[in-house]
Design a protein around this motif. Sequence first.
Motif, PDB file in Angstrom:
ATOM      1  N   ILE A 124      -0.629  -1.359  -1.011  1.00  0.00           N
ATOM      2  CA  ILE A 124      -1.925  -0.563  -1.492  1.00  0.00           C
ATOM      3  C   ILE A 124      -1.762  -0.286  -2.782  1.00  0.00           C
ATOM      4  O   ILE A 124      -2.510  -0.428  -3.809  1.00  0.00           O
ATOM      5  CB  ILE A 124      -2.068   0.953  -0.783  1.00  0.00           C
ATOM      6  CG1 ILE A 124      -2.717   0.859   0.688  1.00  0.00           C
ATOM      7  CG2 ILE A 124      -2.806   1.951  -1.501  1.00  0.00           C
ATOM      8  CD1 ILE A 124      -2.268   2.000   1.518  1.00  0.00           C
ATOM      9  N   THR A 125      -0.429   0.276  -2.897  1.00  0.00           N
ATOM     10  CA  THR A 125      -0.023   0.541  -4.626  1.00  0.00           C
ATOM     11  C   THR A 125      -0.371  -0.702  -5.615  1.00  0.00           C
ATOM     12  O   THR A 125      -0.687  -0.597  -6.618  1.00  0.00           O
ATOM     13  CB  THR A 125       1.236   1.190  -4.932  1.00  0.00           C
ATOM     14  OG1 THR A 125       1.243   1.859  -6.243  1.00  0.00           O
ATOM     15  CG2 THR A 125       2.413   0.282  -4.749  1.00  0.00           C
ATOM     16  N   THR A 126       0.371  -1.719  -4.902  1.00  0.00           N
ATOM     17  CA  THR A 126       0.331  -3.024  -5.820  1.00  0.00           C
ATOM     18  C   THR A 126      -1.087  -3.603  -5.837  1.00  0.00           C
ATOM     19  O   THR A 126      -1.287  -4.274  -6.872  1.00  0.00           O
ATOM     20  CB  THR A 126       1.158  -4.067  -5.173  1.00  0.00           C
ATOM     21  OG1 THR A 126       2.239  -3.690  -4.492  1.00  0.00           O
ATOM     22  CG2 THR A 126       1.280  -5.368  -5.632  1.00  0.00           C
ATOM     23  N   CYS A 127      -2.110  -3.530  -4.910  1.00  0.00           N
ATOM     24  CA  CYS A 127      -3.306  -3.994  -5.050  1.00  0.00           C
ATOM     25  C   CYS A 127      -4.327  -3.107  -5.846  1.00  0.00           C
ATOM     26  O   CYS A 127      -5.304  -3.494  -6.025  1.00  0.00           O
ATOM     27  CB  CYS A 127      -3.911  -4.343  -3.613  1.00  0.00           C
ATOM     28  SG  CYS A 127      -3.045  -5.439  -2.534  1.00  0.00           S
ATOM     29  N   GLY A 181     -15.145  -2.180  -3.301  1.00  0.00           N
ATOM     30  CA  GLY A 181     -14.102  -1.451  -2.439  1.00  0.00           C
ATOM     31  C   GLY A 181     -14.254  -2.452  -1.169  1.00  0.00           C
ATOM     32  O   GLY A 181     -13.070  -2.528  -0.470  1.00  0.00           O
ATOM     33  N   ASN A 182     -15.280  -2.508  -0.494  1.00  0.00           N
ATOM     34  CA  ASN A 182     -15.506  -3.183   0.840  1.00  0.00           C
ATOM     35  C   ASN A 182     -14.472  -4.591   0.868  1.00  0.00           C
ATOM     36  O   ASN A 182     -13.705  -4.760   1.892  1.00  0.00           O
ATOM     37  CB  ASN A 182     -16.822  -3.534   1.253  1.00  0.00           C
ATOM     38  CG  ASN A 182     -17.600  -2.159   1.336  1.00  0.00           C
ATOM     39  OD1 ASN A 182     -16.903  -1.121   1.424  1.00  0.00           O
ATOM     40  ND2 ASN A 182     -18.754  -2.142   1.531  1.00  0.00           N
ATOM     41  N   THR A 183     -14.915  -5.277  -0.336  1.00  0.00           N
ATOM     42  CA  THR A 183     -14.166  -6.369  -0.132  1.00  0.00           C
ATOM     43  C   THR A 183     -12.685  -6.462  -0.377  1.00  0.00           C
ATOM     44  O   THR A 183     -12.058  -6.957   0.419  1.00  0.00           O
ATOM     45  CB  THR A 183     -14.864  -7.401  -1.156  1.00  0.00           C
ATOM     46  OG1 THR A 183     -16.243  -7.523  -1.163  1.00  0.00           O
ATOM     47  CG2 THR A 183     -14.221  -8.859  -1.144  1.00  0.00           C
ATOM     48  N   LYS A 184     -12.262  -5.470  -1.294  1.00  0.00           N
ATOM     49  CA  LYS A 184     -10.769  -5.380  -1.392  1.00  0.00           C
ATOM     50  C   LYS A 184     -10.223  -4.776  -0.331  1.00  0.00           C
ATOM     51  O   LYS A 184      -9.031  -5.248   0.269  1.00  0.00           O
ATOM     52  CB  LYS A 184     -10.563  -4.377  -2.683  1.00  0.00           C
ATOM     53  CG  LYS A 184      -9.083  -4.383  -2.955  1.00  0.00           C
ATOM     54  CD  LYS A 184      -8.707  -3.374  -4.282  1.00  0.00           C
ATOM     55  CE  LYS A 184      -8.730  -4.413  -5.344  1.00  0.00           C
ATOM     56  NZ  LYS A 184      -7.879  -3.553  -6.419  1.00  0.00           N
ATOM     57  N   ALA A 185     -10.851  -3.974   0.575  1.00  0.00           N
ATOM     58  CA  ALA A 185     -10.117  -3.198   1.790  1.00  0.00           C
ATOM     59  C   ALA A 185      -9.991  -4.460   2.845  1.00  0.00           C
ATOM     60  O   ALA A 185      -9.208  -4.542   3.638  1.00  0.00           O
ATOM     61  CB  ALA A 185     -11.124  -2.174   2.171  1.00  0.00           C
TER      62      ALA A 185
END
Length: 393
Positions: free
Chosen positions: A313-316, A272-276
Amino acid sequence: MSAQSTAPSTPDVTKDFSDLEISSTVTTPAATRPSSPIPAALPPSPLASGKHKICVIGSGSWGSALAKIAAENAWKRNDEFHSEVRMWVREKIVNGKPLTHIINRTHLNSRYLPDIKLPKNLVATPHLKDVVKDATLIVFVVPHQFLHTVLGELRKPGVLHPQARAISAIKGVEVNGTDIETFASLIEGKVGTPCSALSGANIALEVAMGQFCETTIGCPSHEDSLLWSAVFHAPTFRVNAVEDVNGVSLGGALKNIVALAAGFVDGLGLGGNTKAAILRIGLSEMTEFCLEFFEGSQRETFSNESAGIADLITTCYGGRNRKCAEEFAKTGQPFDVIEKKLLNGQKLQGTATAEEVHNFLRARKRTHAYPLFEKVYQISYEGLPPKALVQGL
Ligand SMILES: NC(=O)c1ccc[n+]([C@@H]2O[C@H](COP(=O)([O-])OP(=O)(O)OC[C@H]3O[C@@H](n4cnc5c(N)ncnc54)[C@H](O)[C@@H]3O)[C@@H](O)[C@H]2O)c1
Ligand SMILES: O=P(O)(O)OC[C@H](O)CO
Protein backbone atom coordinates in the motif's frame (compact mmCIF):
# COMPACT_ATOMS: atom_id res chain seq x y z
CA MET A 1 11.00 -19.08 18.36
CA SER A 2 7.29 -18.33 18.45
CA ALA A 3 5.98 -17.62 15.00
CA GLN A 4 5.00 -14.14 15.96
CA SER A 5 7.12 -12.53 18.64
CA THR A 6 6.82 -8.87 19.43
CA ALA A 7 9.86 -6.93 20.39
CA PRO A 8 10.45 -5.92 23.99
CA SER A 9 9.20 -2.44 24.63
CA THR A 10 11.88 0.22 24.46
CA PRO A 11 11.72 3.82 25.62
CA ASP A 12 10.73 6.64 23.36
CA VAL A 13 13.61 7.13 20.93
CA THR A 14 12.02 10.12 19.29
CA LYS A 15 13.97 12.26 21.79
CA ASP A 16 16.54 14.44 20.10
CA PHE A 17 20.07 13.21 20.80
CA SER A 18 21.58 16.17 18.99
CA ASP A 19 22.75 17.76 22.23
CA LEU A 20 24.77 14.71 23.10
CA GLU A 21 28.50 15.36 22.96
CA ILE A 22 29.48 11.96 21.64
CA SER A 23 33.00 11.51 20.37
CA SER A 24 33.86 8.56 18.22
CA THR A 25 35.04 6.69 21.34
CA VAL A 26 32.15 7.25 23.67
CA THR A 27 33.05 7.13 27.37
CA THR A 28 29.96 8.67 29.00
CA PRO A 29 29.17 6.42 32.00
CA ALA A 30 26.00 4.46 31.56
CA ALA A 31 24.63 5.99 34.77
CA THR A 32 23.99 9.28 32.97
CA ARG A 33 22.18 7.62 30.14
CA PRO A 34 18.44 7.20 30.01
CA SER A 35 17.94 3.71 31.32
CA SER A 36 16.20 1.16 29.16
CA PRO A 37 13.06 -0.52 30.44
CA ILE A 38 13.62 -4.06 31.56
CA PRO A 39 15.12 -5.45 28.34
CA ALA A 40 14.66 -9.01 27.26
CA ALA A 41 17.91 -10.80 28.01
CA LEU A 42 19.87 -10.68 24.75
CA PRO A 43 22.09 -13.51 23.60
CA PRO A 44 25.61 -12.75 24.87
CA SER A 45 28.09 -10.89 22.71
CA PRO A 46 31.24 -12.75 21.66
CA LEU A 47 33.27 -9.59 22.32
CA ALA A 48 35.40 -9.23 25.45
CA SER A 49 33.36 -6.13 26.33
CA GLY A 50 30.25 -8.30 26.64
CA LYS A 51 28.49 -5.82 24.38
CA HIS A 52 27.26 -6.21 20.82
CA LYS A 53 28.66 -3.87 18.17
CA ILE A 54 26.37 -2.72 15.37
CA CYS A 55 27.43 -1.48 11.95
CA VAL A 56 25.42 -0.42 8.91
CA ILE A 57 26.54 -1.02 5.34
CA GLY A 58 24.72 1.58 3.31
CA SER A 59 24.02 5.27 3.75
CA GLY A 60 21.35 6.11 1.24
CA SER A 61 18.02 7.40 2.39
CA TRP A 62 16.97 4.08 3.92
CA GLY A 63 20.45 3.22 5.08
CA SER A 64 20.67 6.51 6.97
CA ALA A 65 17.17 6.21 8.43
CA LEU A 66 17.80 2.67 9.71
CA ALA A 67 21.24 3.66 11.03
CA LYS A 68 19.61 6.51 12.94
CA ILE A 69 17.26 4.10 14.74
CA ALA A 70 20.04 1.60 15.43
CA ALA A 71 22.35 4.29 16.82
CA GLU A 72 19.62 5.72 19.04
CA ASN A 73 18.86 2.27 20.41
CA ALA A 74 22.56 1.47 20.86
CA TRP A 75 22.89 4.62 22.93
CA LYS A 76 19.81 3.83 25.03
CA ARG A 77 20.88 0.23 25.63
CA ASN A 78 24.53 0.96 26.25
CA ASP A 79 24.75 -1.87 28.73
CA GLU A 80 24.23 -4.27 25.82
CA PHE A 81 25.56 -2.37 22.78
CA HIS A 82 28.67 -0.37 22.01
CA SER A 83 27.46 3.21 21.63
CA GLU A 84 29.36 3.85 18.44
CA VAL A 85 27.54 2.66 15.32
CA ARG A 86 29.60 2.91 12.17
CA MET A 87 27.83 3.51 8.85
CA TRP A 88 29.57 2.77 5.55
CA VAL A 89 29.45 5.82 3.35
CA ARG A 90 30.65 5.35 -0.20
CA GLU A 91 32.79 8.46 -0.30
CA LYS A 92 31.51 11.25 -2.45
CA ILE A 93 32.44 14.92 -2.72
CA VAL A 94 29.42 17.06 -1.89
CA ASN A 95 29.81 20.83 -2.22
CA GLY A 96 33.58 20.37 -2.27
CA LYS A 97 33.76 18.24 0.90
CA PRO A 98 33.86 14.47 1.51
CA LEU A 99 30.41 13.24 2.50
CA THR A 100 31.84 11.40 5.51
CA HIS A 101 33.25 14.67 6.85
CA ILE A 102 29.95 16.46 6.29
CA ILE A 103 28.01 13.76 8.14
CA ASN A 104 30.46 13.51 11.06
CA ARG A 105 30.61 17.26 11.54
CA THR A 106 27.01 18.29 10.91
CA HIS A 107 25.28 14.97 11.70
CA LEU A 108 23.26 15.47 8.54
CA ASN A 109 23.39 13.26 5.45
CA SER A 110 22.86 16.24 3.19
CA ARG A 111 23.10 14.04 0.07
CA TYR A 112 20.55 11.32 0.78
CA LEU A 113 18.55 12.27 3.88
CA PRO A 114 18.78 16.06 4.21
CA ASP A 115 17.24 17.89 7.18
CA ILE A 116 17.21 14.78 9.40
CA LYS A 117 19.47 15.12 12.44
CA LEU A 118 21.51 11.96 12.92
CA PRO A 119 22.70 10.94 16.39
CA LYS A 120 26.29 11.84 17.20
CA ASN A 121 27.18 8.22 17.99
CA LEU A 122 26.53 7.38 14.33
CA VAL A 123 29.92 7.60 12.65
CA ALA A 124 30.23 7.84 8.84
CA THR A 125 33.13 5.63 7.75
CA PRO A 126 34.47 5.37 4.19
CA HIS A 127 36.31 2.04 4.37
CA LEU A 128 34.30 -1.17 4.63
CA LYS A 129 36.89 -3.05 6.66
CA ASP A 130 36.85 -0.30 9.31
CA VAL A 131 33.05 -0.35 9.38
CA VAL A 132 32.77 -4.07 10.09
CA LYS A 133 35.80 -4.38 12.41
CA ASP A 134 34.65 -6.28 15.52
CA ALA A 135 31.01 -5.77 14.51
CA THR A 136 28.77 -8.56 15.78
CA LEU A 137 25.59 -7.20 14.16
CA ILE A 138 25.85 -6.17 10.49
CA VAL A 139 23.01 -4.37 8.68
CA PHE A 140 23.13 -4.65 4.88
CA VAL A 141 21.19 -1.84 3.22
CA VAL A 142 22.87 -0.85 -0.06
CA PRO A 143 20.82 -0.66 -3.27
CA HIS A 144 20.71 -4.24 -4.46
CA GLN A 145 22.71 -3.65 -7.63
CA PHE A 146 25.78 -2.88 -5.49
CA LEU A 147 25.61 -5.78 -3.04
CA HIS A 148 28.00 -8.09 -4.91
CA THR A 149 30.75 -5.49 -4.87
CA VAL A 150 30.34 -5.06 -1.13
CA LEU A 151 30.28 -8.81 -0.47
CA GLY A 152 33.46 -9.23 -2.52
CA GLU A 153 35.21 -7.01 0.02
CA LEU A 154 33.68 -8.58 3.12
CA ARG A 155 34.25 -12.23 2.23
CA LYS A 156 38.04 -11.80 2.43
CA PRO A 157 39.51 -13.82 5.34
CA GLY A 158 39.60 -12.08 8.69
CA VAL A 159 37.41 -9.14 7.70
CA LEU A 160 34.23 -10.16 9.56
CA HIS A 161 33.98 -11.36 13.15
CA PRO A 162 33.50 -15.14 12.98
CA GLN A 163 30.39 -14.96 15.18
CA ALA A 164 28.79 -11.95 13.48
CA ARG A 165 25.12 -12.02 12.53
CA ALA A 166 23.60 -10.08 9.62
CA ILE A 167 20.29 -8.67 8.51
CA SER A 168 19.35 -7.55 5.00
CA ALA A 169 17.09 -4.54 4.56
CA ILE A 170 17.67 -4.60 0.80
CA LYS A 171 14.60 -5.00 -1.43
CA GLY A 172 15.16 -7.19 -4.45
CA VAL A 173 16.05 -10.72 -5.51
CA GLU A 174 19.06 -12.51 -6.95
CA VAL A 175 18.29 -14.50 -10.12
CA ASN A 176 20.60 -16.85 -12.00
CA GLY A 177 18.84 -18.74 -14.80
CA THR A 178 16.26 -21.00 -13.17
CA ASP A 179 17.51 -20.19 -9.68
CA ILE A 180 16.22 -17.41 -7.45
CA GLU A 181 17.62 -16.37 -4.07
CA THR A 182 16.87 -13.77 -1.43
CA PHE A 183 19.63 -11.39 -0.44
CA ALA A 184 19.55 -12.82 3.09
CA SER A 185 20.43 -16.19 1.60
CA LEU A 186 23.03 -14.68 -0.74
CA ILE A 187 24.73 -12.83 2.13
CA GLU A 188 24.71 -15.94 4.30
CA GLY A 189 26.23 -17.97 1.48
CA LYS A 190 28.89 -15.42 0.56
CA VAL A 191 30.11 -14.32 3.99
CA GLY A 192 28.95 -17.20 6.21
CA THR A 193 26.89 -15.17 8.70
CA PRO A 194 23.33 -16.13 9.68
CA CYS A 195 21.22 -13.49 7.93
CA SER A 196 17.76 -12.21 8.79
CA ALA A 197 15.58 -9.92 6.67
CA LEU A 198 13.89 -6.62 7.47
CA SER A 199 11.14 -5.22 5.30
CA GLY A 200 7.98 -3.21 5.76
CA ALA A 201 5.93 -0.14 4.96
CA ASN A 202 8.93 2.08 5.45
CA ILE A 203 9.34 5.11 3.22
CA ALA A 204 12.68 6.30 4.57
CA LEU A 205 11.94 9.98 5.16
CA GLU A 206 8.71 9.25 7.04
CA VAL A 207 10.55 6.73 9.24
CA ALA A 208 13.38 9.19 9.89
CA MET A 209 10.86 11.88 10.82
CA GLY A 210 9.52 9.57 13.55
CA GLN A 211 6.11 9.06 12.01
CA PHE A 212 4.59 5.89 13.47
CA CYS A 213 5.10 2.84 11.28
CA GLU A 214 5.82 -0.87 11.50
CA THR A 215 8.29 -3.27 10.01
CA THR A 216 8.70 -7.02 9.88
CA ILE A 217 11.89 -8.94 10.56
CA GLY A 218 12.22 -12.50 9.36
CA CYS A 219 14.71 -14.32 11.57
CA PRO A 220 16.17 -17.84 11.35
CA SER A 221 16.35 -18.19 15.14
CA HIS A 222 14.86 -16.85 18.35
CA GLU A 223 18.23 -15.35 19.29
CA ASP A 224 18.33 -13.41 16.04
CA SER A 225 14.79 -12.11 16.63
CA LEU A 226 15.74 -10.85 20.11
CA LEU A 227 18.89 -9.14 18.87
CA TRP A 228 17.40 -7.47 15.80
CA SER A 229 14.27 -6.42 17.69
CA ALA A 230 16.51 -4.72 20.26
CA VAL A 231 18.46 -3.00 17.47
CA PHE A 232 15.44 -1.65 15.62
CA HIS A 233 12.27 -1.62 17.74
CA ALA A 234 11.09 1.81 18.80
CA PRO A 235 7.72 3.28 19.74
CA THR A 236 7.46 4.84 16.26
CA PHE A 237 9.09 1.89 14.49
CA ARG A 238 7.21 -1.16 15.68
CA VAL A 239 9.06 -4.38 14.92
CA ASN A 240 7.30 -7.69 14.56
CA ALA A 241 9.46 -10.80 14.23
CA VAL A 242 8.42 -13.84 12.22
CA GLU A 243 10.28 -16.95 11.12
CA ASP A 244 9.51 -16.49 7.41
CA VAL A 245 12.78 -14.96 6.18
CA ASN A 246 11.91 -15.72 2.55
CA GLY A 247 8.42 -14.25 2.75
CA VAL A 248 9.68 -11.04 4.35
CA SER A 249 12.39 -10.77 1.68
CA LEU A 250 10.07 -11.48 -1.26
CA GLY A 251 7.41 -9.08 0.00
CA GLY A 252 9.83 -6.18 -0.14
CA ALA A 253 11.17 -7.19 -3.53
CA LEU A 254 8.00 -8.04 -5.45
CA LYS A 255 5.96 -5.07 -4.21
CA ASN A 256 8.30 -2.86 -6.23
CA ILE A 257 7.03 -4.51 -9.43
CA VAL A 258 3.43 -3.85 -8.41
CA ALA A 259 4.37 -0.28 -7.50
CA LEU A 260 5.44 0.28 -11.10
CA ALA A 261 2.01 -0.91 -12.20
CA ALA A 262 0.42 1.49 -9.72
CA GLY A 263 2.48 4.31 -11.22
CA PHE A 264 1.33 3.39 -14.72
CA VAL A 265 -2.25 3.60 -13.42
CA ASP A 266 -1.59 7.09 -12.06
CA GLY A 267 0.17 8.19 -15.23
CA LEU A 268 -2.81 7.05 -17.29
CA GLY A 269 -5.14 9.08 -15.07
CA LEU A 270 -7.11 6.02 -13.99
CA GLY A 271 -8.92 6.07 -10.66
CA GLY A 272 -8.92 4.33 -7.31
CA ASN A 273 -10.91 1.34 -8.48
CA THR A 274 -8.27 0.42 -11.02
CA LYS A 275 -5.42 0.94 -8.58
CA ALA A 276 -7.24 -1.16 -5.98
CA ALA A 277 -7.64 -3.92 -8.53
CA ILE A 278 -3.93 -3.72 -9.37
CA LEU A 279 -3.02 -3.95 -5.68
CA ARG A 280 -5.26 -6.98 -5.17
CA ILE A 281 -3.94 -8.78 -8.21
CA GLY A 282 -0.41 -7.75 -7.28
CA LEU A 283 -0.70 -9.04 -3.74
CA SER A 284 -2.05 -12.32 -5.07
CA GLU A 285 0.84 -12.72 -7.52
CA MET A 286 3.38 -11.79 -4.82
CA THR A 287 1.94 -14.39 -2.47
CA GLU A 288 1.59 -17.17 -5.04
CA PHE A 289 5.09 -16.51 -6.42
CA CYS A 290 6.65 -16.88 -3.00
CA LEU A 291 4.62 -19.98 -2.10
CA GLU A 292 5.50 -21.57 -5.45
CA PHE A 293 9.24 -20.97 -5.41
CA PHE A 294 10.15 -20.68 -1.74
CA GLU A 295 9.11 -23.78 0.16
CA GLY A 296 8.02 -23.07 3.71
CA SER A 297 7.07 -19.44 3.14
CA GLN A 298 3.84 -18.31 4.78
CA ARG A 299 0.74 -16.80 3.19
CA GLU A 300 0.21 -14.77 6.37
CA THR A 301 3.44 -12.87 5.79
CA PHE A 302 1.73 -11.23 2.81
CA SER A 303 -1.78 -10.89 4.22
CA ASN A 304 -0.95 -9.92 7.82
CA GLU A 305 2.51 -8.37 7.97
CA SER A 306 3.94 -4.93 7.29
CA ALA A 307 6.32 -6.69 4.89
CA GLY A 308 3.32 -7.72 2.80
CA ILE A 309 0.07 -5.81 2.46
CA ALA A 310 1.22 -2.65 4.26
CA ASP A 311 4.39 -2.21 2.24
CA LEU A 312 2.44 -2.76 -0.95
CA ILE A 313 0.00 0.00 0.00
CA THR A 314 2.59 2.57 1.03
CA THR A 315 4.73 1.93 -2.06
CA CYS A 316 1.79 2.09 -4.46
CA TYR A 317 0.72 5.44 -3.07
CA GLY A 318 3.95 7.14 -1.96
CA GLY A 319 7.06 5.42 -3.22
CA ARG A 320 9.75 6.21 -5.77
CA ASN A 321 8.85 3.27 -8.02
CA ARG A 322 5.31 4.57 -8.33
CA LYS A 323 6.52 8.10 -8.95
CA CYS A 324 8.94 7.10 -11.72
CA ALA A 325 6.40 4.79 -13.37
CA GLU A 326 3.84 7.61 -13.44
CA GLU A 327 6.40 9.79 -15.22
CA PHE A 328 7.19 6.93 -17.60
CA ALA A 329 3.51 6.55 -18.52
CA LYS A 330 3.17 10.29 -19.03
CA THR A 331 6.36 11.00 -20.95
CA GLY A 332 7.64 7.72 -22.39
CA GLN A 333 11.15 8.70 -21.29
CA PRO A 334 13.47 5.78 -20.43
CA PHE A 335 13.57 4.83 -16.75
CA ASP A 336 17.26 5.65 -16.40
CA VAL A 337 16.58 9.19 -17.54
CA ILE A 338 13.61 9.45 -15.17
CA GLU A 339 15.66 8.06 -12.25
CA LYS A 340 18.30 10.76 -12.72
CA LYS A 341 15.64 13.44 -13.23
CA LEU A 342 13.41 12.62 -10.27
CA LEU A 343 15.44 10.76 -7.64
CA ASN A 344 18.42 13.07 -7.03
CA GLY A 345 20.96 10.27 -6.81
CA GLN A 346 18.68 7.71 -5.18
CA LYS A 347 18.29 4.36 -6.93
CA LEU A 348 15.17 2.86 -8.49
CA GLN A 349 14.84 -0.83 -7.57
CA GLY A 350 11.60 -2.03 -9.18
CA THR A 351 12.63 -2.05 -12.82
CA ALA A 352 15.63 -4.29 -12.16
CA THR A 353 13.44 -6.62 -10.11
CA ALA A 354 10.81 -6.71 -12.85
CA GLU A 355 13.47 -7.83 -15.33
CA GLU A 356 15.04 -10.35 -12.95
CA VAL A 357 11.66 -11.90 -12.10
CA HIS A 358 10.70 -12.00 -15.79
CA ASN A 359 13.94 -13.78 -16.68
CA PHE A 360 13.39 -16.28 -13.88
CA LEU A 361 9.76 -16.97 -14.83
CA ARG A 362 10.71 -17.34 -18.49
CA ALA A 363 13.45 -19.81 -17.57
CA ARG A 364 10.91 -21.73 -15.48
CA LYS A 365 8.23 -21.43 -18.24
CA ARG A 366 5.84 -19.81 -15.77
CA THR A 367 5.31 -16.28 -17.15
CA HIS A 368 1.67 -17.11 -17.95
CA ALA A 369 0.98 -17.66 -14.24
CA TYR A 370 1.97 -14.09 -13.33
CA PRO A 371 0.29 -11.79 -15.89
CA LEU A 372 0.70 -8.56 -13.92
CA PHE A 373 4.42 -9.11 -13.35
CA GLU A 374 4.76 -9.93 -17.04
CA LYS A 375 2.82 -6.85 -18.18
CA VAL A 376 5.03 -4.59 -16.03
CA TYR A 377 8.12 -6.11 -17.61
CA GLN A 378 6.75 -5.75 -21.17
CA ILE A 379 5.80 -2.10 -20.57
CA SER A 380 9.13 -1.31 -18.94
CA TYR A 381 11.39 -3.14 -21.39
CA GLU A 382 9.54 -4.20 -24.54
CA GLY A 383 7.62 -1.11 -25.57
CA LEU A 384 4.17 -2.37 -24.63
CA PRO A 385 2.02 0.76 -24.18
CA PRO A 386 1.10 1.43 -20.52
CA LYS A 387 -2.58 1.44 -21.44
CA ALA A 388 -2.22 -2.28 -22.21
CA LEU A 389 -1.55 -2.91 -18.49
CA VAL A 390 -5.08 -3.98 -17.61
CA GLN A 391 -5.87 -5.83 -20.85
CA GLY A 392 -6.27 -9.53 -20.17
CA LEU A 393 -5.57 -9.36 -16.43
N1 LIG B 1 14.48 4.84 0.28
C1 LIG B 1 13.47 4.22 0.88
O1 LIG B 1 12.42 4.82 1.20
C2 LIG B 1 13.58 2.75 1.19
C3 LIG B 1 12.77 2.19 2.16
C4 LIG B 1 12.86 0.84 2.46
C5 LIG B 1 13.77 0.04 1.77
N2 LIG B 1 14.57 0.62 0.85
C6 LIG B 1 15.54 -0.27 0.19
O2 LIG B 1 16.82 -0.05 0.83
C7 LIG B 1 17.86 -0.33 -0.11
C8 LIG B 1 18.84 0.84 -0.07
O3 LIG B 1 18.16 1.97 -0.57
P1 LIG B 1 18.47 3.46 -0.08
O4 LIG B 1 17.18 4.23 -0.16
O5 LIG B 1 19.21 3.45 1.21
O6 LIG B 1 19.52 3.97 -1.19
P2 LIG B 1 19.26 5.16 -2.21
O7 LIG B 1 18.19 4.75 -3.16
O8 LIG B 1 19.10 6.44 -1.44
O9 LIG B 1 20.65 5.16 -3.07
C9 LIG B 1 21.73 5.92 -2.64
C10 LIG B 1 22.79 4.99 -2.12
O10 LIG B 1 23.36 4.28 -3.23
C11 LIG B 1 24.77 4.26 -3.04
N3 LIG B 1 25.49 4.04 -4.29
C12 LIG B 1 25.35 4.74 -5.45
N4 LIG B 1 26.19 4.24 -6.37
C13 LIG B 1 26.86 3.21 -5.78
C14 LIG B 1 27.85 2.29 -6.19
N5 LIG B 1 28.32 2.32 -7.46
N6 LIG B 1 28.33 1.38 -5.32
C15 LIG B 1 27.84 1.32 -4.05
N7 LIG B 1 26.88 2.16 -3.59
C16 LIG B 1 26.41 3.09 -4.46
C17 LIG B 1 25.06 5.63 -2.47
O11 LIG B 1 26.34 5.66 -1.87
C18 LIG B 1 23.93 5.78 -1.48
O12 LIG B 1 24.29 5.19 -0.25
C19 LIG B 1 17.19 -0.56 -1.45
O13 LIG B 1 17.10 -1.95 -1.71
C20 LIG B 1 15.78 0.00 -1.25
O14 LIG B 1 14.82 -0.67 -2.05
C21 LIG B 1 14.51 1.93 0.52
O1 LIG C 1 10.38 4.44 -2.71
P1 LIG C 1 10.28 2.96 -3.03
O2 LIG C 1 9.26 2.66 -4.11
O3 LIG C 1 11.64 2.34 -3.27
O4 LIG C 1 9.68 2.28 -1.69
C1 LIG C 1 10.26 2.66 -0.50
C2 LIG C 1 10.00 1.59 0.52
O5 LIG C 1 10.43 0.31 0.05
C3 LIG C 1 8.56 1.54 0.95
O6 LIG C 1 8.43 0.57 1.98
